[in-house]
Scaffold this active site. Structure first.
Site, PDB file in Angstrom:
ATOM      1  N   ASP A 196      -9.291 105.948   0.774  1.00 51.93           N
ATOM      2  CA  ASP A 196     -10.070 107.181   0.853  1.00 51.93           C
ATOM      3  C   ASP A 196     -11.543 106.948   0.503  1.00 51.93           C
ATOM      4  O   ASP A 196     -11.850 106.215  -0.434  1.00 51.93           O
ATOM      5  CB  ASP A 196      -9.448 108.203  -0.118  1.00 51.93           C
ATOM      6  CG  ASP A 196      -9.901 109.614   0.187  1.00 51.93           C
ATOM      7  OD1 ASP A 196     -10.550 109.824   1.232  1.00 51.93           O
ATOM      8  OD2 ASP A 196      -9.592 110.511  -0.622  1.00 51.93           O
ATOM      9  N   GLU A 310     -10.394 108.201   9.764  1.00 52.42           N
ATOM     10  CA  GLU A 310     -10.949 109.512   9.448  1.00 52.42           C
ATOM     11  C   GLU A 310     -12.439 109.348   9.196  1.00 52.42           C
ATOM     12  O   GLU A 310     -12.866 108.454   8.468  1.00 52.42           O
ATOM     13  CB  GLU A 310     -10.270 110.113   8.214  1.00 52.42           C
ATOM     14  CG  GLU A 310     -10.958 111.398   7.746  1.00 52.42           C
ATOM     15  CD  GLU A 310     -10.043 112.343   6.986  1.00 52.42           C
ATOM     16  OE1 GLU A 310      -8.913 112.607   7.456  1.00 52.42           O
ATOM     17  OE2 GLU A 310     -10.453 112.808   5.913  1.00 52.42           O
TER      18      GLU A 310
END
Ligand SMILES: [Zn+2]
Length: 528
Positions: A196, A310
């Site tokens: 992330d 992402e």
């Protein structure tokens, strides 16, 4: 683990030798989504859902009050079929062979090869995904029990580099913890693992090496937010320094153009970029777009194409303008970046662990446009970061995305761990709460939070029965939320917390399951 051999024997699992006995497999089939029984009357217990035969060897997960292991059992010592597990032979009754493997990273990797469903996979084809960051590495069973109820795919391993640094974990640890949880629960639906908020190729490498197929590329440092404030003259100057081909395309395709999107849905919206704004976008996002392409190609070749990229532009101080989102989306598509999801910065406040702060109607209006852009230019999922506990906007998020979405949560599972302690181990909860009261001002330097910390009731005025109320109080939640690093770096406190949650494993899983059902159900994700 004491009496493990006898515990296995008493279940009569090895009689057939190649598959689970009828009564066990029938019981497995009839289990409700949230049911995850342990077998055995003594302190050593076996997780029913974990049991699996492979080449005549029974594999499973077992626990006692001290810890957990993977076990293998057979009538006699197998000559093959154990992969690269590092096994320790255990005492066993006559006519039985039993060995155990620790929950180490090496053994998790060996397990990935023996049972491929324990390894994280790309969820690109999945419509709805939910990121379930787990700072403690204990939450996976609860997460899975919630996800089993719905048409949703969980990203069970998810940490940012910063979160890892705070508590001394590695990506390897994060994937390892999720792996053991998946094995214990016998979850074969496929799960993701998300490196992330990664900002450079070096950190992406670390995530890829830990078998994480999802990368959240944080473009904050390559985007140039200051350009938003530039004068026309400065924009012209910056634009003139860009690559000629890019400049030509910007002039031809964006300058003075109007884009009408959402025609097919009967929900038309027009977005225009005047010449100055088009050039401003080019200067602001040009380097970030080029970097996205580089990262895309890098991950593509490293993973053989099975990856979820992402793009995150949410860590900015101002909301992402729809026109800018459109520019970015269209340019990513032009460059062949395979965007699985994209996280704009939405209007209003998405503070960690508490509900949405802002005007819900305005959020809905803008969110709809972001969804239309995502649908039109690449069909990627809209990703909502700091997505936990945003109950006020979940219905809008679910409806406008048509469930093509990624919801990212993280600290909320840590809070549910604390809720478990508040409910079932008040003394441990109190020591953590008292520590957090002292520690949070230090933690505040890392977080943007506006809370009235003075409104938190003093701990000595709160009875044990009232302790869980702290987990309903906004300022207390935020204080506890941001203090995780300090708590977990305090060795004595961390040990006490882990020991307690190990004993409270079932309670913990139930608390998490209920919490995440509220999230997934709140979005309107269909039941399975
Ligand atoms: Zn984010």
């Amino acid at each position: 683990m004491k009496n493990l051999g006898t515990a296995i024997q008493s279940l009569g699992l090895l009689k057939g030798g190649t598959e689970l006995p009828r009564d066990i497999s029938d019981r497995l089939k009839s289990l409700a989504a949230s049911e995850s029984p342990r077998l055995g009357d003594g302190p050593t217990q076996i997780y029913l859902r974990s049991l699996v035969f492979r080449k005549g060897i029974l594999f499973g997960a077992a626990r006692d009050d001290q810890g957990k292991v993977l076990f293998c059992a057979a009538g006699e010592q197998p000559s093959s079929g154990l992969g690269e597990l590092r096994l320790a032979r255990q005492p066993a009754p006559e006519g039985m062979w039993v060995a155990t493997a620790e929950h180490s990273s090496e053994n998790a990797r060996a397990l990935h090869r023996l049972f491929p469903w324990t390894k994280p996979v790309s969820l690109r084809e999945k419509r709805t995904t939910i990121g379930m960051g787990d700072r403690l590495g204990l939450a996976t069973p609860g997460h899975i029990r919630a996800a089993r109820h719905y048409a949703v795919s969980p990203v069970l391993a998810q940490q940012s580099v910063r979160e890892n640094d705070f508590i001394g974990r590695t990506y390897e640890d994060v994937v390892t913890n999720a792996t053991w949880g998946v094995f214990q629960e016998g979850y074969r639906g496929g799960y993701g693992a998300d490196g992330d908020h990664l900002k450079n190729l070096a950190s992406i490498d670390v995530a890829l090496a830990a078998a994480m197929p999802m990368v959240t590329l944080d473009l904050t440092e390559v985007m140039r937010p200051e350009v938003a404030e530039w004068t026309p003259g400065e924009v012209e100057q910056g634009f003139s320094e860009l690559d000629g081909t890019f400049r030509q395309r910007v002039e031809a395709e964006y300058s003075g153009q109007t884009f009408t999107i959402g025609e097919s849905s009967g929900d038309e919206v027009s977005l225009s970029l005047d010449p100055l704004e088009a050039r401003r976008c080019a200067v602001m996002y040009g380097p970030a777009l080029a970097f996205s392409r580089e990262v895309n190609d890098y991950i593509d070749s490293a993973t053989g194409g099975a990856y979820d990229l992402e793009i995150s532009i949410d860590e900015t101080t101002t909301p992402t303008l729809p026109e800018h989102h459109l520019f970015i989306a269209r340019e990513l598509q032009h460059r062949g970046v395979l965007v699985n999801s994209l996280a704009p910065r939405f209007i209003g406040e998405f503070q960690k662990g508490v509900d949405y702060i802002g005007d819900i109607d305005e959020f809905e209006k803008q969110f709809r446009v972001h969804c239309l852009i995502a649908r039109e230019f690449g069909g990627y999922k809209v990703s909502v970061h700091s997505g936990s506990d945003k109950f006020a906007v979940f219905p809008v998020v679910g409806r406008e995305t048509g469930m093509r979405l990624h919801l990212k949560t993280s600290g909320t599972s840590w809070l549910e761990g604390l809720r478990t302690l508040a409910l079932y181990d008040p003394q441990t909860y109190r020591s953590i709460h008292a520590f957090a009261t002292e520690y949070y001002p230090t933690a505040l330097t890392h977080y943007h939070i506006t809370a009235d910390f003075d409104s938190i009731r003093p701990l000595d005025q709160v009875s044990d029965a009232e302790l869980p109320q702290y987990l309903e109080h906004v300022a207390a939640r935020q204080m506890l939320h941001i203090s995780y690093g300090g708590v977990l770096r305090n060795r004595a406190m961390a040990e006490r917390l882990y020991a307690s949650l190990h004993l409270l494993e079932e309670e913990h899983a139930r608390v998490l399951e209920a919490h995440f059902k509220r999230h997934i159900g709140g979005l309107g994700v269909p039941h399975t």
